[in-house]
Design an enzyme around this catalytic site. Structure first.
Site, short mmCIF file in Angstrom:
data_model
loop_
_atom_site.label_atom_id
_atom_site.label_comp_id
_atom_site.label_asym_id
_atom_site.label_seq_id
_atom_site.Cartn_x
_atom_site.Cartn_y
_atom_site.Cartn_z
N LYS A 140 0.83 -1.21 0.00
CA LYS A 140 0.00 0.00 0.00
C LYS A 140 0.85 1.26 0.00
O LYS A 140 0.47 2.27 -0.59
CB LYS A 140 -0.95 0.01 1.20
CG LYS A 140 -2.13 -0.93 1.04
CD LYS A 140 -3.25 -0.56 1.97
CE LYS A 140 -4.44 -1.48 1.79
NZ LYS A 140 -5.47 -1.26 2.80
N LYS A 182 -5.45 -9.14 -7.14
CA LYS A 182 -6.65 -9.31 -6.31
C LYS A 182 -7.79 -8.41 -6.81
O LYS A 182 -7.54 -7.29 -7.24
CB LYS A 182 -6.26 -8.86 -4.90
CG LYS A 182 -6.90 -9.56 -3.77
CD LYS A 182 -6.36 -9.04 -2.46
CE LYS A 182 -6.84 -7.63 -2.17
NZ LYS A 182 -6.76 -7.23 -0.78
N LYS A 193 -11.20 -2.85 -4.30
CA LYS A 193 -12.01 -1.63 -4.32
C LYS A 193 -11.31 -0.50 -5.05
O LYS A 193 -11.95 0.38 -5.59
CB LYS A 193 -12.21 -1.13 -2.89
CG LYS A 193 -13.02 -1.99 -1.99
CD LYS A 193 -12.86 -1.50 -0.56
CE LYS A 193 -13.74 -2.28 0.37
NZ LYS A 193 -13.52 -1.91 1.78
P1 AMP Z 1 -11.40 -4.66 2.97
O1 AMP Z 1 -12.25 -4.36 1.80
O2 AMP Z 1 -9.95 -4.53 2.67
O3 AMP Z 1 -11.83 -3.98 4.23
O4 AMP Z 1 -11.61 -6.23 3.22
C1 AMP Z 1 -12.73 -6.76 3.87
C2 AMP Z 1 -12.65 -8.26 3.88
O5 AMP Z 1 -12.77 -8.77 2.54
C3 AMP Z 1 -11.33 -8.81 4.42
O6 AMP Z 1 -11.60 -9.96 5.19
C4 AMP Z 1 -10.57 -9.17 3.18
O7 AMP Z 1 -9.65 -10.22 3.41
C5 AMP Z 1 -11.68 -9.62 2.24
N1 AMP Z 1 -11.30 -9.42 0.82
C6 AMP Z 1 -11.01 -8.24 0.23
N2 AMP Z 1 -10.71 -8.42 -1.08
C7 AMP Z 1 -10.81 -9.76 -1.32
C8 AMP Z 1 -10.63 -10.58 -2.48
N3 AMP Z 1 -10.29 -10.07 -3.66
N4 AMP Z 1 -10.83 -11.92 -2.34
C9 AMP Z 1 -11.19 -12.44 -1.15
N5 AMP Z 1 -11.38 -11.73 -0.03
C10 AMP Z 1 -11.20 -10.39 -0.09
#
Ligand code: AMP
Ligand code: TRP
Length: 333
Positions: free
Chosen positions: A114, A198, A201
């Site tokens: 990041k 990956k 967002k």
């Molecule tokens: P975040 O959007 O970074 O707050 O992530 C929220 C949750 O979604 C966390 O548990 C991440 O590990 C999961 N997550 C985010 N992106 C992915 C992805 N591409 N595949 C699987 N899990 C994800």
């Protein structure tokens, strides 16, 4: 196995997508429905480790809450709250940052990714982000933490902090040692445009992800445009190793269908990609359309969302404020 104490968090940074759903939120709902004690947090303090538009932040906090509800998290069964409303998180984060070691944080790969090349310009908050995450988990004595694969290293850090605190303060059972709950298969959903990245967002291309608020037409269009190749539809999982985009699409299908990868491959034996993509779109629509409609309905009902958060904040505060008092006592305050 008995009742688990579950804690997990999602950042209110907009664009919640199919990866968040398959990797995290879908499991939250299953864990709740298996009658575990669940706490789900909109981690707004984590969000501000990178610059956020203050006007958008509030909207995104509500929208993430609406997404939890729309996916099936039930505020009668689980606590849903936002981190910044419970001040013990900031307090515990400071105290635990005095327990965590620089060497541990220096190993965190997510910070390196990041912060990018210009690490000197990253916020200090982004660097100690995993300590705040440990505070979130340890304040509630969580035993299990459902997350996507990318959070595994942060969970290990939370475990290290917990163990070191218990040793340093000679309080062997003071903090629990939380276990990560990471799905065995399909724990990482990849970009629809590049199977080595990956689904995220923050990817500038909206075509790289299925947002949980996408319309039916947007979903159909994104799957149509998803990257494939000119080879035939695979017949065995071995050949998927060198075809990451195809592996990802079949992974999404299998996960939503709750099938093994091998069985999905069998379903499409001798078919072409366009037939597979039609079926995949149909399946995503079946799962995501109702969620998308419910998010939109809830977004229009701010009063209800705010009430859900207020109730959750009160419940979370009751638990966390007791734990932080005990943490402070251990330090000698
Ligand atoms: P975040 O959007 O970074 O707050 O992530 C929220 C949750 O979604 C966390 O548990 C991440 O590990 C999961 N997550 C985010 N992106 C992915 C992805 N591409 N595949 C699987 N899990 C994800
Ligand atoms: N860091 C997690 C992510 O980006 C979100 C998070 C914050 C979290 N606090 C947590 C997840 C506590 C699990 C438990 O995905």
């Amino acid at each position: 196995m008995g009742v688990k104490k579950i804690f997990s968090g999602v950042q209110p940074t907009g664009n919640l997508h199919l990866g968040n759903y398959i990797g995290a939120i879908k499991n939250f709902v299953d864990l709740q429905n298996e009658s575990n004690d669940c706490i789900f947090c909109v981690v707004d303090l984590h969000a501000v480790t990178v610059k956020q538009d203050p006007k958008l932040l509030k909207k995104n906090i509500r929208e993430t809450t609406a997404t939890f509800l729309a996916c099936g998290i039930n505020p009668q069964k689980s606590i849903i709250f936002n981190q910044s409303s419970v001040s013990s998180h900031s307090e515990a984060s400071w105290l635990l940052s005095c327990v965590a070691r620089m060497g541990w944080l220096n190993r965190m790969t997510q910070f390196k990714e990041k912060a990018g090349k210009d690490r000197e310009k990253a916020s200090v908050g982004l660097y100690i982000y995993p300590v705040l995450m440990a505070a979130d988990i340890l304040l509630y004595d969580a035993t299990h933490v459902p997350v996507g694969e990318d959070q595994k290293q942060h969970l290990e850090l939370a475990r290290d902090i917990s163990k070191k605190f218990n040793t340093d303060f000679e309080a062997p059972d003071f903090f629990k040692i939380p276990e990560p709950l990471i799905q065995k298969s399909f724990a990482r959903i990849m970009s629809l445009k590049d199977g080595t990245k990956k689904m995220s967002k923050s990817d500038p291309s909206d075509l790289s992800r299925i947002n949980l608020t996408d319309t039916d037409n947007e979903i159909i269009n994104k799957i149509k445009k998803a990257k494939t190749d000119t080879n035939l539809f695979p017949t065995d999982t071995y050949s998927l190793k060198s075809r990451p985009e195809i592996e990802n699409l079949i992974g999404i299908y299998s996960s939503l269908k709750e099938k093994k990868l091998e069985d999905s491959l069998n379903d499409f034996k001798d078919q072409n990609f366009s037939f597979f993509k039609d079926k995949l779109s149909e399946l995503i629509l079946k799962k995501i359309s109702p969620i998308s409609k419910e998010i939109k309905r809830l977004n229009a009902d701010k009063g209800y969302i705010d009430q859900v958060l207020k109730d959750g904040n009160d419940k979370a505060n009751e638990i966390a404020s007791k734990k932080i008092e005990n943490i402070k006592k251990k330090f000698g305050f």
